[in-house]
Write an enzyme that holds these catalytic residues in place. Sequence first.
Site, short mmCIF file in Angstrom:
data_model
loop_
_atom_site.label_atom_id
_atom_site.label_comp_id
_atom_site.label_asym_id
_atom_site.label_seq_id
_atom_site.Cartn_x
_atom_site.Cartn_y
_atom_site.Cartn_z
N ASP A 72 0.80 -1.22 0.00
CA ASP A 72 0.00 0.00 0.00
C ASP A 72 0.84 1.27 0.00
OD1 ASP A 72 0.74 -0.87 2.62
OD2 ASP A 72 -0.62 0.61 3.48
N GLU A 126 -0.60 -1.92 5.26
CA GLU A 126 0.29 -1.81 6.42
C GLU A 126 0.19 -0.44 7.07
OE1 GLU A 126 3.30 -0.54 8.87
OE2 GLU A 126 3.35 0.18 6.81
N GLU A 127 0.02 0.59 6.25
CA GLU A 127 -0.01 1.96 6.77
C GLU A 127 -1.26 2.24 7.60
OE1 GLU A 127 2.43 3.85 6.76
OE2 GLU A 127 3.72 3.26 5.10
N ARG A 186 18.82 -6.95 14.09
CA ARG A 186 19.07 -7.23 15.49
C ARG A 186 18.01 -8.20 16.00
NH1 ARG A 186 16.71 -4.77 19.63
NH2 ARG A 186 18.66 -4.16 20.63
N HIS A 188 7.67 9.02 4.43
CA HIS A 188 6.42 9.78 4.52
C HIS A 188 6.61 11.25 4.12
CE1 HIS A 188 4.08 6.75 7.23
NE2 HIS A 188 5.00 6.13 6.50
#
Length: 403
Positions: free
Chosen positions: A91, A149-150, A189, A376
């Site tokens: 998206d 996802e956003e 990580r 963004h």
Amino acid sequence: MLSTPLDRHCADESRLRPEIHNLQMTLVEWRRHLHQHPELGFKEVQTAEFVSKKLQEWGVEHQTGIAKTGIVATIRGSKPGPVLAIRADMDALPIQEENEVSYRSRHDGIMHACGHDGHTAIALGTVYYLSRHRDDFAGTVKFIFQPAEEGPGGAQPMIEAGVLENPRPDAIVGLHLWNNLPLGTVGVRSGPLMAAVELFRCTIFGKGGHGAMPHQTVDAIVVGSQVVQALQTIVARNVDPIESAVVTVGEFHAGSANNVIAGKAQLSGTVRYFNPKMEDLIRHRFAEIIAGVCHSHGARYDLDYWQLYPSVVNDRAIADLVRSVAEHVVETPAGIVPKCQTMGGEDMSFFLQEVPGCYFFLGSANESKDLAYPHHHPRFDFDETALGMGVEMFVRCVEKFCS
């Protein structure tokens, strides 16, 4: 408009196997096509059609329409073995693009300002390569092309639709192109990588009145201001200083005239933290503080507080696998960045709660090309050399995990 030329002279490309190196131009074409046709969450119709068409061309088994626009593709190796899932989000964002490039968004007010077009292209490139090299791995690879996802989040709906079943993955990996790291680096990580995202809305009800007669009122602005200040004590005085947390009030709306004391104030914002154990602490203190401040002034309140995404927590063994793979793709040791945590959130976290896995950052910024704007931002873009590196990373993860 100006066209951004392809740079085929990055030193990191020498670490790609020839077939993936030769795929680089095609990866860029796919990414730029997707960039020109961005779509918001659960509306990725054209994007899903593009992905499905490629999968059909390559004879790859897949299902469409999962959680509205999601796709799951399956590639089986030459013999039985473990199952590895690879996730890519599709998206875009409601942002007006300001880049003057030939492949800029053709949809007003919508832009791939976070790199998801690159994530989809990388996943497609990995599908393409593995579909032609089934003898190089055992077991099964599941590709999850995820919507939204956003926000409001497509991972949980895909899980509820059964995307992690038949077969169930033994592990899952995903990547995020990351302009906070330079091209040629991998941020990986174990443990917490990205923060839990919690949101709140609070309405404070006081008693309005004339600005010259405050004794007749309960000033919602005064109460709200004290709430904003008091909420900061959660991090300063309730959270272990070894831990990390953020409380941000991003909106404060109150008042209608300069001589009127406001009877209502509306606050909203976000809370971020890494350690899942802090969820109950912060939520509990939030309610206590707002109730206490309002009670002391004779005001009432209404509070909505909810979690959007849990924190992204990587499994140690899978993070070690990704780190070992990265050693073959980037220059070491400088190219592997363990200190890469961010208070940004990601709904990859829902997959990682179900299956052990690793989400990692693939450096994509290039200051020399003016490709280092933050995510963004209306001028966000990334060095497309990272696309081939992403495919190499995923392919090596498959080869090592499914050996």
